[in-house]
Scaffold this active site. Structure first.
Site, PDB file in Angstrom:
ATOM      1  N   ASP A 187       0.798  -1.278  -0.079  1.00 51.23           N
ATOM      2  CA  ASP A 187       0.023  -0.070   0.122  1.00 51.23           C
ATOM      3  C   ASP A 187       0.742   1.168  -0.003  1.00 51.23           C
ATOM      4  O   ASP A 187       0.500   2.268  -0.356  1.00 51.23           O
ATOM      5  CB  ASP A 187      -1.021  -0.024   1.269  1.00 51.23           C
ATOM      6  CG  ASP A 187      -0.444  -0.311   2.421  1.00 51.23           C
ATOM      7  OD1 ASP A 187       0.504   0.570   3.004  1.00 51.23           O
ATOM      8  OD2 ASP A 187      -0.705  -1.366   3.217  1.00 51.23           O
ATOM      9  N   ASP A 199       6.037  -5.611   6.901  1.00 53.34           N
ATOM     10  CA  ASP A 199       4.910  -4.922   6.979  1.00 53.34           C
ATOM     11  C   ASP A 199       4.077  -6.018   6.484  1.00 53.34           C
ATOM     12  O   ASP A 199       3.548  -5.745   5.108  1.00 53.34           O
ATOM     13  CB  ASP A 199       4.708  -3.593   6.306  1.00 53.34           C
ATOM     14  CG  ASP A 199       3.504  -2.854   6.362  1.00 53.34           C
ATOM     15  OD1 ASP A 199       2.568  -3.397   7.298  1.00 53.34           O
ATOM     16  OD2 ASP A 199       3.201  -2.284   5.445  1.00 53.34           O
ATOM     17  N   SER A 200       3.880  -7.178   6.970  1.00 58.77           N
ATOM     18  CA  SER A 200       3.199  -8.255   6.458  1.00 58.77           C
ATOM     19  C   SER A 200       1.558  -8.288   6.839  1.00 58.77           C
ATOM     20  O   SER A 200       1.098  -7.472   7.747  1.00 58.77           O
ATOM     21  CB  SER A 200       3.744  -9.541   6.984  1.00 58.77           C
ATOM     22  OG  SER A 200       3.391  -9.812   8.237  1.00 58.77           O
ATOM     23  N   GLU A 208       7.313  -6.942  -2.346  1.00 52.02           N
ATOM     24  CA  GLU A 208       5.882  -6.891  -2.195  1.00 52.02           C
ATOM     25  C   GLU A 208       5.427  -8.153  -3.319  1.00 52.02           C
ATOM     26  O   GLU A 208       6.029  -8.135  -4.393  1.00 52.02           O
ATOM     27  CB  GLU A 208       5.034  -5.884  -2.674  1.00 52.02           C
ATOM     28  CG  GLU A 208       3.467  -5.901  -2.871  1.00 52.02           C
ATOM     29  CD  GLU A 208       2.738  -6.537  -1.753  1.00 52.02           C
ATOM     30  OE1 GLU A 208       2.659  -5.920  -0.587  1.00 52.02           O
ATOM     31  OE2 GLU A 208       2.212  -7.717  -1.837  1.00 52.02           O
ATOM     32  N   GLY A 229       8.985 -12.465  -0.169  1.00 52.86           N
ATOM     33  CA  GLY A 229       9.814 -11.646   0.759  1.00 52.86           C
ATOM     34  C   GLY A 229      10.974 -12.518   1.324  1.00 52.86           C
ATOM     35  O   GLY A 229      12.118 -12.546   1.309  1.00 52.86           O
TER      36      GLY A 229
HETATM   37  N1  AG3 Z   1      -0.330  -5.247   8.063  1.00 53.13           N
HETATM   38  C1  AG3 Z   1      -1.107  -5.952   9.196  1.00 53.13           C
HETATM   39  C2  AG3 Z   1      -2.450  -6.140   9.170  1.00 53.13           C
HETATM   40  C3  AG3 Z   1      -2.992  -6.983  10.027  1.00 53.13           C
HETATM   41  C4  AG3 Z   1      -4.626  -6.746  10.140  1.00 53.13           C
HETATM   42  N2  AG3 Z   1      -5.264  -8.008  10.778  1.00 53.13           N
HETATM   43  C5  AG3 Z   1      -6.479  -8.054  10.773  1.00 53.13           C
HETATM   44  N3  AG3 Z   1      -7.397  -7.061  10.153  1.00 53.13           N
HETATM   45  N4  AG3 Z   1      -7.096  -8.985  11.006  1.00 53.13           N
HETATM   46  C6  AG3 Z   1      -0.984  -4.073   7.638  1.00 53.13           C
HETATM   47  C7  AG3 Z   1      -0.525  -3.515   6.299  1.00 53.13           C
HETATM   48  C8  AG3 Z   1      -0.614  -1.841   6.406  1.00 53.13           C
HETATM   49  N5  AG3 Z   1       0.548  -1.406   5.491  1.00 53.13           N
END
Ligand code: AG3
Length: 290
Positions: free
Chosen positions: A88, A157-158, A108, A140
């Site tokens: 994102d 940032d997974s 990504e 990754g």
């Molecule tokens: N990455 C972690 C998101 C986890 C959300 N979990 C959920 N909604 N159950 C976010 C990526 C943002 N750049």
């Protein structure tokens, strides 16, 4: 009566977060996952991957500022930064605020996420055209295994550790990250909710602690994530995040500040118990020395 459209993420089998939706802006089944951008009344535009809320325009700053500026300012002078996941662009946007950064690599797996963000999340994806950025569409774990001694800061940032992201929480991956970091390197990984993902958080923290000489946990609120409270594990070869070595502080931040940086490492007893942090462990030792 006007018809209402709502999106619900079942955060647990018995608890959901529901947002009233104005419009579906993007929907695609990529080779890796289901991608949607929904325009919500309360939180603005929202990215959802495989049914899980990743970010909303309204509250993304908590997560993106804290996952980026804590490691960036722990290091004295990061020049080469790797972001894994993060299609994102939110983390890249925060990294791009540092004039000292020479190279940002975004790895990504899914080009669809970058496409959706470029089209419908301009506030978040706005730095994806930074001249210092290289975007690589690849897994990754594979990328990490092929790079040694290359980065000052690695940010993971997974998504949640299901399907494509599972490997990003395993011991071989963390060992690879250690090898990929230069001397003085810093790793940060998002490690989920301390309330609803207890086993995962404990396992990741243990694995990271087994690989790096120093590991630290910190927390911040993320209103749209499960339990509203999120954890990050930071590991270093050298530095302590409790005495940030960086002296550059980007202007205009909304959640991160040197005070929030420091206070994020103070852990409530239920989290200390979960990680079995005992007196004498480094995390506690350094906190109590201050
Ligand atoms: N990455 C972690 C998101 C986890 C959300 N979990 C959920 N909604 N159950 C976010 C990526 C943002 N750049």
């Amino acid at each position: 009566m006007e018809m209402e459209l709502w999106y619900t993420e079942k955060q647990t089998p018995a608890l959901g977060l529901s947002l009233k939706v104005k419009e579906t802006l993007y929907y695609k089944r990529s080779a890796f996952q289901e991608i949607a951008v929904l325009d919500t009344v309360q939180c603005g535009r929202m990215l959802v991957l495989d049914g899980m809320v990743q970010t909303t325009v309204n509250d993304e700053f908590f997560y993106h500022e804290m996952i980026a500026h804590v490691p960036m300012r722990t290091h004295a002078a990061p020049r080469s930064v790797l972001v894994i996941g993060g299609g994102d662009g939110g983390v890249v946007r925060e990294i791009s605020r540092y004039p000292g950064v020479e190279k940002i690599t975004l790895v990504e797996i899914d080009a669809g996420v970058v496409e959706a963000a470029r089209l419908f999340l301009p506030e978040i994806s706005c730095a994806l055209d930074d001249a210092r950025l290289e975007i690589i569409y690849r897994d990754g774990g594979e990328y990490i295994a092929a790079h040694q001694d290359a980065f000052d800061v690695v940010i993971v940032d997974s998504t949640e550790p299901v399907a494509i992201a599972e490997g990003l929480f395993g011991l071989p991956f963390y060992q690879g990250v250690f090898q990929s970091l230069k001397e003085g390197g810093v790793l940060v990984a998002q490690t989920e909710s301390p309330l609803y993902n207890r086993d995962l958080l404990r396992a990741s923290y243990r694995r990271i602690s087994a690989v790096f000489p120093r590991a630290f946990l910190y927390l911040c609120p993320v209103p749209t994530y499960p339990s509203g409270l999120w954890s990050f594990t930071l590991a270093t070869k050298l530095y302590s995040p409790l005495e940030p070595a960086g002296d550059y502080l980007p202007a205009g931040l909304r959640y991160y500040s040197p005070e929030m940086h420091r206070s994020a490492f103070a852990l409530p007893p239920f989290v200390r118990e979960l990680l079995e942090l005992e007196p004498g462990l480094e995390h506690q030792k350094i906190l109590s020395e201050k």
